[in-house]
Design a protein around this motif. Structure first.
Motif, mmCIF file in Angstrom:
data_model
loop_
_atom_site.group_PDB
_atom_site.id
_atom_site.type_symbol
_atom_site.label_atom_id
_atom_site.label_comp_id
_atom_site.label_asym_id
_atom_site.label_seq_id
_atom_site.Cartn_x
_atom_site.Cartn_y
_atom_site.Cartn_z
ATOM 1 N N THR A 16 0.828 -1.210 0.000
ATOM 2 C CA THR A 16 0.000 0.000 0.000
ATOM 3 C C THR A 16 0.862 1.259 0.000
ATOM 4 O O THR A 16 0.512 2.248 -0.645
ATOM 5 N N VAL A 17 1.989 1.219 0.692
ATOM 6 C CA VAL A 17 2.901 2.367 0.680
ATOM 7 C C VAL A 17 3.443 2.575 -0.731
ATOM 8 O O VAL A 17 3.454 3.700 -1.238
ATOM 9 N N GLU A 18 3.888 1.501 -1.373
ATOM 10 C CA GLU A 18 4.409 1.616 -2.740
ATOM 11 C C GLU A 18 3.341 2.119 -3.702
ATOM 12 O O GLU A 18 3.606 2.958 -4.555
ATOM 13 N N PHE A 19 2.118 1.605 -3.550
ATOM 14 C CA PHE A 19 1.040 2.050 -4.422
ATOM 15 C C PHE A 19 0.779 3.544 -4.201
ATOM 16 O O PHE A 19 0.586 4.293 -5.166
ATOM 17 N N GLY A 20 0.789 3.979 -2.956
ATOM 18 C CA GLY A 20 0.608 5.395 -2.659
ATOM 19 C C GLY A 20 1.692 6.255 -3.291
ATOM 20 O O GLY A 20 1.418 7.351 -3.814
ATOM 21 N N LEU A 21 2.928 5.760 -3.257
ATOM 22 C CA LEU A 21 4.035 6.501 -3.882
ATOM 23 C C LEU A 21 3.846 6.596 -5.394
ATOM 24 O O LEU A 21 4.082 7.638 -5.997
ATOM 25 N N ARG A 22 3.409 5.505 -6.024
ATOM 26 C CA ARG A 22 3.169 5.528 -7.474
ATOM 27 C C ARG A 22 2.018 6.465 -7.806
ATOM 28 O O ARG A 22 2.056 7.172 -8.822
ATOM 29 N N GLN A 23 0.971 6.485 -6.968
ATOM 30 C CA GLN A 23 -0.142 7.417 -7.189
ATOM 31 C C GLN A 23 0.360 8.856 -7.121
ATOM 32 O O GLN A 23 -0.032 9.696 -7.940
ATOM 33 N N ALA A 24 1.218 9.147 -6.138
ATOM 34 C CA ALA A 24 1.757 10.507 -6.001
ATOM 35 C C ALA A 24 2.623 10.870 -7.206
ATOM 36 O O ALA A 24 2.559 12.004 -7.699
ATOM 37 N N MET A 32 -1.698 16.936 -11.197
ATOM 38 C CA MET A 32 -2.850 16.676 -10.340
ATOM 39 C C MET A 32 -2.445 16.660 -8.878
ATOM 40 O O MET A 32 -1.274 16.489 -8.547
ATOM 41 N N HIS A 33 -3.437 16.784 -8.031
ATOM 42 C CA HIS A 33 -3.293 16.609 -6.587
ATOM 43 C C HIS A 33 -3.518 15.123 -6.312
ATOM 44 O O HIS A 33 -4.282 14.480 -7.039
ATOM 45 N N PRO A 34 -2.878 14.548 -5.285
ATOM 46 C CA PRO A 34 -3.140 13.128 -4.979
ATOM 47 C C PRO A 34 -4.622 12.804 -4.783
ATOM 48 O O PRO A 34 -5.074 11.713 -5.160
ATOM 49 N N THR A 35 -5.395 13.748 -4.263
ATOM 50 C CA THR A 35 -6.837 13.522 -4.109
ATOM 51 C C THR A 35 -7.514 13.366 -5.466
ATOM 52 O O THR A 35 -8.483 12.619 -5.595
ATOM 53 N N ASP A 36 -6.990 14.041 -6.485
ATOM 54 C CA ASP A 36 -7.549 13.907 -7.828
ATOM 55 C C ASP A 36 -7.421 12.470 -8.323
ATOM 56 O O ASP A 36 -8.340 11.942 -8.956
ATOM 57 N N VAL A 37 -6.294 11.842 -8.036
ATOM 58 C CA VAL A 37 -6.086 10.455 -8.453
ATOM 59 C C VAL A 37 -7.053 9.544 -7.706
ATOM 60 O O VAL A 37 -7.671 8.659 -8.300
ATOM 61 N N THR A 108 -1.455 3.647 -19.298
ATOM 62 C CA THR A 108 -0.059 3.770 -19.704
ATOM 63 C C THR A 108 0.861 3.740 -18.481
ATOM 64 O O THR A 108 1.897 3.075 -18.499
ATOM 65 N N PHE A 109 0.463 4.423 -17.423
ATOM 66 C CA PHE A 109 1.304 4.515 -16.227
ATOM 67 C C PHE A 109 1.226 3.259 -15.373
ATOM 68 O O PHE A 109 2.243 2.706 -14.957
#
Length: 145
Positions: A16-24, A32-37, A108-109
């Motif tokens: 979950t930490v890694e996923f959060g980092l990729r989202q950021a 975008m803001h992380p909330t946008d994702v 793509t990402f």
């Protein structure tokens, strides 16, 4: 708690930490803001579940008030990631839809990681996939989801 069980809990936390980092990273790379994702994920989840995606639903899922929800939707619309559409069954209601361009950007990402995961799951038996589903569902509930 068994050491092996705790190891799996720690592994879930690491994922979950890694996923959060990729989202950021994705958010920053696309203005975008992380909330946008998180909002895009909520809207895509609603579409998969055939739920009407309204501002109210989005605000509830993100834990935002009305003004905060409107700001997120406005940003995503300005960036071309979300469209506001009139509900064909209730013209007073506005539905939110993720644009094909935003879906492509996300694929793509995140696509390579998703492909790796789906390939790993394809190698599991039905019972093993059900065990994984059960564990992840319990984890989601444990964290309030």
């Amino acid at each position: 708690m068994h050491d092996n069980a705790l190891e799996l809990v720690h592994l879930l936390r690491a994922v979950t930490v890694e996923f959060g980092l990729r989202q950021a990273e994705f958010a920053a790379a696309n203005g975008m803001h992380p909330t946008d994702v998180r909002a895009l994920i909520c809207l895509l989840d609603a579409a998969r579940a055939a739920e009407p995606a309204t501002a109210g639903l989005l605000g509830t899922r993100l834990g935002l008030n009305s003004a905060g929800t409107t700001a997120v939707i406005d940003r995503l619309e300005r960036l071309g990631h979300v469209e506001r559409l009139r509900d064909p069954h209730d013209r007073r209601r506005v539905l939110l839809s993720v644009t094909p361009e935003a879906i492509h950007l996300g694929q793509t990402f995140f696509g390579p990681a998703i492909e790796t995961l789906t390939e790993a799951l394809a190698g599991l038996t039905r019972e093993e996939r059900e065990a994984v589903r059960g564990f992840l569902t319990t984890a989601q509930v444990a964290f309030g989801g």
